[in-house]
Design an enzyme around this catalytic site. Structure first.
Site, PDB file in Angstrom:
ATOM      1  N   CYS A 135      33.303  19.418 -25.956  1.00 51.82           N
ATOM      2  CA  CYS A 135      34.081  20.470 -25.288  1.00 51.82           C
ATOM      3  C   CYS A 135      34.739  19.902 -24.031  1.00 51.82           C
ATOM      4  O   CYS A 135      34.818  20.565 -23.003  1.00 51.82           O
ATOM      5  CB  CYS A 135      33.205  21.672 -24.955  1.00 51.82           C
ATOM      6  N   ALA A 157      22.435  17.976 -31.719  1.00 51.76           N
ATOM      7  CA  ALA A 157      22.310  18.778 -30.491  1.00 51.76           C
ATOM      8  C   ALA A 157      22.574  20.225 -30.889  1.00 51.76           C
ATOM      9  O   ALA A 157      23.711  20.697 -30.828  1.00 51.76           O
ATOM     10  CB  ALA A 157      23.296  18.297 -29.430  1.00 51.76           C
ATOM     11  N   ALA A 158      21.506  20.938 -31.309  1.00 57.19           N
ATOM     12  CA  ALA A 158      21.679  22.171 -32.070  1.00 57.19           C
ATOM     13  C   ALA A 158      21.698  23.442 -31.237  1.00 57.19           C
ATOM     14  O   ALA A 158      22.315  24.428 -31.655  1.00 57.19           O
ATOM     15  CB  ALA A 158      20.564  22.285 -33.110  1.00 57.19           C
ATOM     16  N   GLY A 176      22.152  27.289 -31.618  1.00 62.60           N
ATOM     17  CA  GLY A 176      22.031  27.513 -33.046  1.00 62.60           C
ATOM     18  C   GLY A 176      23.246  28.077 -33.741  1.00 62.60           C
ATOM     19  O   GLY A 176      23.174  28.401 -34.929  1.00 62.60           O
TER      20      GLY A 176
END
Length: 647
Positions: free
Chosen positions: A433, A306-307, A310
């Protein structure tokens, strides 16, 4: 006698000075005017010097008295001089007495004020007792009809936290802890704006004091951080350039060599020439942690599941020095623009951008095909409330369960992509998170049960250990290797990091079916034996009941029990006949009476021995043999792979 009398008369006159000397004496000792209280010390020292001068002059002039003075008797000027001296002494004494009076008055005033202050303090302490009383139901109903009184709510929250921190000593008589906790939940909901689900979840996780600190930390923004792009510059050079542009910054911390904290800036940080040139990336401090735990090496195959946008992918590329290959995946197509833009801006050249569902990546990239996988899983965002306050009211238990289900599917897919036989890798890093247990420890515990993986240390020098037990849940003891990060402890967003190492490419379910065949057979045989024994017991019970009824009838008819020979001539029950047919025995060979027909002509010991011969018990294989078999299969697989690669 006359001479002595004259000497006696001259004695007192000798101490009196002449008029000229009196004038000199007056000139040396002028009368000093009164000065303020601050000059008391200096006045006393001056008066001492003047008195010493008086003594010296009196001593010098004592023997210089003229005979003419003695002839005229008492001099009237001498009396005037004495009166002047007396007035000077009286003036100095009066000055000293006035200063003493004033100082005494000041001291008395101070003592009086201190006494009044102590009395007032004691009175306030008596009026306000330490015992905090919960509001009654009527008071709560009145508060519900009025607008919220925020200062009163905050005061009550602090009081409840104080009571809960020392509940035995400060609690109200007859009030259980549950009432205080429920009131604390209601006050937190009304004061900070959280929904009931999230408030209850946080109350279950943290003690009262730490809970309030955490919620207060969520109300404040986290510091802005930059990550230096080591592909293009160094942190020191970047800091010098930004300081010249009016940016007040400092190194992030000892645990990071590329981070910078921005305190103040005169220019927009996201629009400087250095930002456009790709010298740094705006990134939160917590986003550094998963990449540091992954520890990518050069010339490896790495997947970021899950980039977008970036930040982590570019950090991995910088650590790999643009070597190897990175598969940067993002499921949501609109977010691909920001991902590709950041990759180009930061000068990354070893990355392949793809747009797939993370659960389908093993089918696309292959199973056991990469060295490391980073899974920064989509989550509820309960650790970044300071950035998105909508989390306070938008999350529910159903949404948390949906997130946890998706996370479990993604982590299994990540494990399947990693090759356990990789020389330098074989690691999976899972991060969120979120601070909820259902999205963190529960997901890792699920992965430990479903795949051949183990938890290893994250390599981070700080952080709070993960939960090994939470309420009724019990997790694997190795979950102590996971790390949690909180805003009120580490001054960064709430975060969770876990590092897994893949031990075998075989799934536990497949291994059990292959290696545990004997165990399953033994279990099936024992189940069959138990079923047959139960059937036999039921049959014997039925036989005994029937035989007892027959005996009762015979006794009732003849009054005596017949001989065994006569009983053998009687018709036997259908159950005994069936059993004899099955055993291959005839009634001639039986030496027992009819009511012992359930023994089939054999003793119970003989029957047990026959059962053991028919159904021998299979022993479970020991664990050592199972582990040896597993190792042999692994070696065979490795040898087969190596031979195929050589060919």
């Amino acid at each position: 006698m006359a001479i002595s009398a004259q000497h006696k008369r001259k004695g007192p006159k000798a101490n009196k000075a002449s008029p000229k000397k009196r004038q000199k004496k007056g000139s040396f000792a002028p009368k000093t005017p009164k000065e303020p209280e601050l000059s008391d010390h200096y006045e006393s020292s001056d008066e001492q010097e003047v008195e010493e001068q008086h003594v010296e002059f009196d001593g010098d002039e004592a023997g210089s008295g003229s005979d003419s003075d003695s002839l005229f008797g008492d001099d009237p000027l001498a009396d005037d001089d004495a009166s002047l001296q007396g007035s000077d002494d009286d003036g100095s004494d009066s000055d000293e007495s006035d200063i003493e009076k004033k100082s005494r008055l000041i001291d008395e005033k101070r003592t009086k004020e201190e006494k009044e202050g102590e009395e007032e303090l004691q009175l306030n302490i008596k009026e306000e007792s330490d015992e905090f009383r919960l509001p009654t139901q009527e008071e709560l109903e009145e508060e519900a009809h009025r607008p919220p009184d925020l200062p009163n709510l905050l005061r009550r929250i602090k009081e409840i936290v104080r009571v809960l921190s020392n509940f035995k000593a400060l609690r109200q008589d007859g009030a259980p802890r549950k009432d205080y906790v429920e009131q604390l939940k209601r006050d937190l909901i009304s004061y900070y704006g959280y929904n009931s689900f999230l408030t209850g979840a946080l109350v279950e996780m943290f003690p009262a004091v730490e809970l309030v600190e955490l919620i207060e930390a969520f109300e404040k923004p986290r510091p802005m951080c930059l990550r230096t792009n080591t592909l293009k510059t160094r942190r020191r050079d970047l800091a010098d350039v930004l300081i010249n542009r009016g940016v007040n910054l400092a190194p992030l911390s000892e645990w990071s060599k590329v981070g910078l904290v921005v305190y103040d800036f005169q220019v927009p940080i996201g629009a400087t020439p250095e930002y456009m040139a790709g010298y740094y990336m705006l990134q939160s401090a917590s986003s550094f942690l998963p990449v540091m735990a992954l520890a990518p090496q050069e010339k490896e195959r790495i997947v970021d599941m899950a980039a977008a946008p970036g930040g982590k992918t570019t950090y991995i590329a910088a650590l790999m020095k643009n070597s190897g290959i990175i598969f940067s995946n993002e499921m949501k197509e609109p977010r691909l623009k920001s991902l590709t833009a950041n990759l180009h801006r930061m000068g990354v050249t070893n990355t392949v951008v793809c747009n797939y569902d993370g659960k389908e990546l093993p089918k696309v990239l292959g199973v056991n095909a990469v060295d490391r996988v980073l899974l920064d899983a989509p989550c509820s965002g309960t650790g970044v409330i300071s950035k998105d306050e909508s989390v306070k009211t938008s999350k529910s238990s159903d949404e948390i369960h949906k997130c946890a289900h998706l996370q479990k599917q993604l982590i299994l897919a990540a494990i399947d992509m990693v090759d356990a036989n990789s020389k330098s890798g074989g690691y999976i890093v899972y991060s969120t998170c979120s601070i909820l247990v259902a999205e963190n420890e529960a997901v890792i515990d699920y992965a430990l049960k479903k795949r051949n993986v183990k938890l290893v240390p994250c390599g981070l020098s700080f952080g709070v250990k993960g939960f090994v037990r939470f309420r009724e849940q019990r997790f694997h003891p190795s979950l102590e290797n996971t790390r949690r990060f909180y805003p009120h402890v580490h001054n960064m967003d709430g975060f969770f990091v876990a590092k897994l190492q893949k031990m075998s490419n075989l799934k536990p379910s497949a291994e059990k079916s292959e290696l545990g065949e004997t165990v399953e057979k033994a279990q099936n045989m024992t189940e069959e034996e138990n079923a047959e024994e139960d059937d036999q017991q039921m049959l014997t019970e039925d036989d005994t009941k029937i035989e007892n009824k027959v005996l009762e009838k015979e006794v009732a008819e003849n009054g005596k029990l017949k001989s065994p020979g006569t009983t053998n001539q009687k018709k036997e029950s259908p159950v005994t006949l069936k059993r004899r047919k099955g055993a291959g025995l005839r009634s001639k060979d039986m030496n027992f009476p009819a009511f012992f027909s359930h023994l089939n002509g054999k003793t119970p010991l003989e029957q047990k021995q026959e059962q053991k011969k028919k159904y021998p018990k299979l022993k479970h294989p020991p664990r050592e043999e199972i582990s040896k078999a597993r190792e042999e299969k692994r070696r065979a697989v490795r040898e087969g792979k190596s031979s195929s690669n050589k060919e």
